[in-house]
Motif scaffolding. Structure first.
Motif, mmCIF file in Angstrom:
data_model
loop_
_atom_site.group_PDB
_atom_site.id
_atom_site.type_symbol
_atom_site.label_atom_id
_atom_site.label_comp_id
_atom_site.label_asym_id
_atom_site.label_seq_id
_atom_site.Cartn_x
_atom_site.Cartn_y
_atom_site.Cartn_z
ATOM 1 N N ILE A 9 0.754 -1.218 -0.171
ATOM 2 C CA ILE A 9 -0.050 0.035 0.036
ATOM 3 C C ILE A 9 0.849 1.184 0.056
ATOM 4 N N SER A 10 1.986 1.319 0.652
ATOM 5 C CA SER A 10 2.607 2.360 0.922
ATOM 6 C C SER A 10 3.569 2.620 -0.577
ATOM 7 N N ALA A 11 3.790 1.574 -1.243
ATOM 8 C CA ALA A 11 4.493 1.783 -2.602
ATOM 9 C C ALA A 11 3.227 2.124 -3.447
ATOM 10 N N LEU A 12 2.183 1.808 -3.440
ATOM 11 C CA LEU A 12 1.199 2.222 -4.441
ATOM 12 C C LEU A 12 0.954 3.910 -3.928
ATOM 13 N N LYS A 13 0.735 4.085 -2.925
ATOM 14 C CA LYS A 13 0.461 5.558 -2.340
ATOM 15 C C LYS A 13 1.690 6.239 -2.865
ATOM 16 N N ALA A 14 2.932 5.867 -2.720
ATOM 17 C CA ALA A 14 4.129 6.626 -3.196
ATOM 18 C C ALA A 14 4.081 6.984 -4.827
ATOM 19 N N ALA A 15 3.489 5.722 -5.473
ATOM 20 C CA ALA A 15 3.471 5.954 -6.818
ATOM 21 C C ALA A 15 2.304 6.983 -7.292
ATOM 22 N N GLY A 16 1.558 7.526 -6.306
ATOM 23 C CA GLY A 16 0.484 8.532 -6.747
ATOM 24 C C GLY A 16 -0.960 7.774 -6.910
ATOM 25 N N VAL A 17 -1.084 6.543 -6.549
ATOM 26 C CA VAL A 17 -2.314 5.916 -6.567
ATOM 27 C C VAL A 17 -3.452 6.407 -5.626
ATOM 28 N N THR A 18 -4.386 6.808 -5.842
ATOM 29 C CA THR A 18 -5.392 7.524 -4.788
ATOM 30 C C THR A 18 -6.491 6.208 -4.817
ATOM 31 N N LYS A 19 -6.905 5.512 -5.596
ATOM 32 C CA LYS A 19 -8.038 4.537 -5.593
ATOM 33 C C LYS A 19 -7.289 3.295 -5.739
ATOM 34 N N LEU A 20 -6.869 2.651 -4.476
ATOM 35 C CA LEU A 20 -6.253 1.420 -4.456
ATOM 36 C C LEU A 20 -6.921 0.284 -4.992
ATOM 37 N N PRO A 21 -6.185 -0.439 -5.587
ATOM 38 C CA PRO A 21 -6.913 -2.043 -6.212
ATOM 39 C C PRO A 21 -7.259 -2.900 -4.824
ATOM 40 N N PRO A 22 -7.771 -4.079 -4.903
ATOM 41 C CA PRO A 22 -8.044 -4.856 -3.801
ATOM 42 C C PRO A 22 -6.561 -5.549 -3.530
ATOM 43 N N ILE A 23 -6.423 -5.380 -2.324
ATOM 44 C CA ILE A 23 -4.931 -6.176 -1.711
ATOM 45 C C ILE A 23 -5.488 -7.207 -0.656
ATOM 46 N N THR A 24 -4.938 -8.320 -0.583
ATOM 47 C CA THR A 24 -5.297 -9.352 0.460
ATOM 48 C C THR A 24 -4.213 -9.323 1.613
ATOM 49 N N GLY A 25 -4.444 -10.043 2.432
ATOM 50 C CA GLY A 25 -3.634 -10.155 3.761
ATOM 51 C C GLY A 25 -3.854 -11.450 4.493
ATOM 52 N N GLN A 26 -3.130 -11.748 5.633
ATOM 53 C CA GLN A 26 -3.116 -12.586 6.532
ATOM 54 C C GLN A 26 -2.749 -12.215 7.807
ATOM 55 N N ASP A 27 -3.350 -12.479 9.049
ATOM 56 C CA ASP A 27 -2.919 -12.656 10.248
ATOM 57 C C ASP A 27 -3.801 -11.581 11.181
ATOM 58 N N ALA A 28 -4.809 -11.073 10.686
ATOM 59 C CA ALA A 28 -5.552 -9.941 11.158
ATOM 60 C C ALA A 28 -4.913 -9.218 12.357
ATOM 61 N N GLU A 29 -3.883 -8.591 11.556
ATOM 62 C CA GLU A 29 -3.230 -7.435 12.431
ATOM 63 C C GLU A 29 -3.981 -6.313 12.798
ATOM 64 N N LEU A 30 -3.825 -5.762 13.822
ATOM 65 C CA LEU A 30 -4.892 -4.479 14.289
ATOM 66 C C LEU A 30 -4.662 -3.365 13.213
ATOM 67 N N ASP A 31 -3.508 -3.183 12.478
ATOM 68 C CA ASP A 31 -3.311 -2.075 11.586
ATOM 69 C C ASP A 31 -4.133 -2.516 10.492
ATOM 70 N N ALA A 32 -4.019 -3.956 10.033
ATOM 71 C CA ALA A 32 -4.919 -4.373 8.867
ATOM 72 C C ALA A 32 -6.233 -4.314 9.088
ATOM 73 N N VAL A 33 -6.891 -4.541 10.416
ATOM 74 C CA VAL A 33 -8.152 -4.626 10.492
ATOM 75 C C VAL A 33 -8.575 -3.216 10.119
ATOM 76 N N GLN A 34 -7.684 -2.091 10.645
ATOM 77 C CA GLN A 34 -8.302 -0.839 10.495
ATOM 78 C C GLN A 34 -8.084 -0.328 8.992
ATOM 79 N N ARG A 35 -7.210 -1.034 8.082
ATOM 80 C CA ARG A 35 -6.961 -0.474 6.786
ATOM 81 C C ARG A 35 -8.290 -1.045 5.889
ATOM 82 N N ILE A 36 -8.812 -2.178 6.711
ATOM 83 C CA ILE A 36 -9.872 -2.970 5.873
ATOM 84 C C ILE A 36 -11.099 -2.133 6.024
ATOM 85 N N LEU A 37 -11.145 -1.450 7.346
ATOM 86 C CA LEU A 37 -12.486 -0.376 7.707
ATOM 87 C C LEU A 37 -12.193 0.817 6.804
#
Ligand code: GAL
Length: 351
Positions: free
Chosen positions: A228-256
């Motif tokens: 996500i950080s790389a996509l944002k640095a490249a100027g992407v504002t509407k992020l494509p769907p990105i998967t993950g694993q582990d239910a980290e707190l940061d990720a739960v908030q990013r999903i929100l």
């Protein structure tokens, strides 16, 4: 007759109790890294608490974290063997590099139970999640979400080659994805490091073009952060769907917030408590309990038909936050729904 009764009195699964080992059990716990929050936040404390409960407060957990250094983990294992722990729970940094250590432990009469990652060498059991299911859940979710046909390009950000789980995640995800989208770039990420995933994503963006990336398969949440950080640095504002694993707190908030599409919730308490039970049962010589805790079978490159327990996982998306991490008490609503996420939480009825 008297002897049998005395042996029976020493534990709750008395018939097979070993008369030599009571509650004073020392479990050596070797975990692989700290960058991912699960190990220090869940695995270690849950195992410690369970060993405590199983041994009437008399058992001990000696813990070492290798912080991604396979050589350091070998030394940590050796030290625990020298200190004569009763059993080892091993989550390997490098599953084949640790095989010599596993052999040494076995020779010294210390059973080794592979934890989360399937270590090579003569292990007694393997306690993990259904890692094939993890990859399937990720791949299927992304394939279903991208319904625009085979022309859609995705990037695969896989885990470390030293971790056999990473190969399972990748293979299972691929079976779901390969007929439905085009895998434009695929990386194996050294040490599972978010910074390495970020750098690989930068390279993928220059090769494919940010606007041409329809989705990203990221094997875990830490790396999804780097992507996500790389996509944002490249100027992407509407992020494509990105998967993950582990239910980290940061990720739960990013999903929100809509920055990350999904994660995989792995019920850590179930995995960690089962591992503690198996370790204690093994030391006490409770064969029946050990067998009933390990109903599955797995094979590593060195060992066939290892008794195992593979815990089921669940997809974590916006609509399943409540039924997974909140319901299981992994995070409280207060931890997730901080000021920045309050409106997203109330939209979803999370309170
Ligand atoms: C895997 C593990 C994941 C994640 C990853 C990165 O082996 O199953 O939950 O922690 O390693 O360390």
């Amino acid at each position: 007759m008297t002897l049998t009764l005395a042996a029976c009195g020493s534990g709750d699964d008395g018939a097979e109790a070993s008369p030599t080992k009571g509650d004073d059990i020392t479990v050596g716990l070797l975990l692989p890294e700290k960058a991912n929050s699960r190990y220090e936040k869940f695995d270690y404390p849950i195992i410690k608490k369970k060993v405590d409960a199983l041994t009437d407060g008399k058992g001990k957990v000696v813990y070492a974290n290798a912080e991604q250094d396979a050589a350091a983990q070998n030394r940590q294992l050796q030290k625990m063997v020298d200190e004569k722990v009763d059993v080892l729970l091993l989550d390997a940094v490098d599953s084949s590099a640790i095989a010599a250590g596993v052999k040494k432990a076995k020779k010294a009469g210390i059973p080794v139970i592979a934890y989360d990652r399937l270590a090579e060498g003569p292990i007694d059991a393997y306690i993990s999640f259904d890692n094939e299911e993890v990859g399937q859940v990720q791949g299927r979710a992304l394939a279903d979400r991208l319904d625009g046909g085979k022309g859609q390009k995705i990037v695969m950000m896989n885990g470390a080659v030293t971790d056999p789980n990473a190969a399972q995640f990748k293979a299972a995800a691929l079976t779901e994805l390969k007929a439905k989208v085009t895998i434009a770039k695929s990386y194996d990420t050294k040490d599972w490091k978010p910074a390495n995933a970020r750098a690989n994503m930068m390279a993928a963006i220059s090769a494919i073009g940010a606007g041409n990336i329809a989705g990203v398969y990221s094997a875990n949440d830490g790396m999804a952060g780097g992507v996500i950080s790389a996509l944002k640095a490249a100027g992407v504002t509407k992020l494509p769907p990105i998967t993950g694993q582990d239910a980290e707190l940061d990720a739960v908030q990013r999903i929100l917030a809509g920055d990350q599409f999904m994660s995989v919730y792995k019920p850590y308490p179930e995995e960690a408590e089962t591992a503690a039970e198996v370790a204690v049962a093994r030391v006490r010589g409770y064969g029946i309990e050990f067998d009933s805790l390990t109903p599955d079978k797995v094979s590593s490159p060195t060992d066939k038909n290892v008794p195992a327990n593979l815990v089921q996982v669940a997809p974590l998306t916006r609509t399943t936050i409540e039924s997974t991490v909140i319901q299981d008490g992994i995070y409280t609503v207060e931890e997730i729904c901080t000021a920045k996420y309050r409106s997203a939480c109330s939209e979803l009825g999370i309170k």
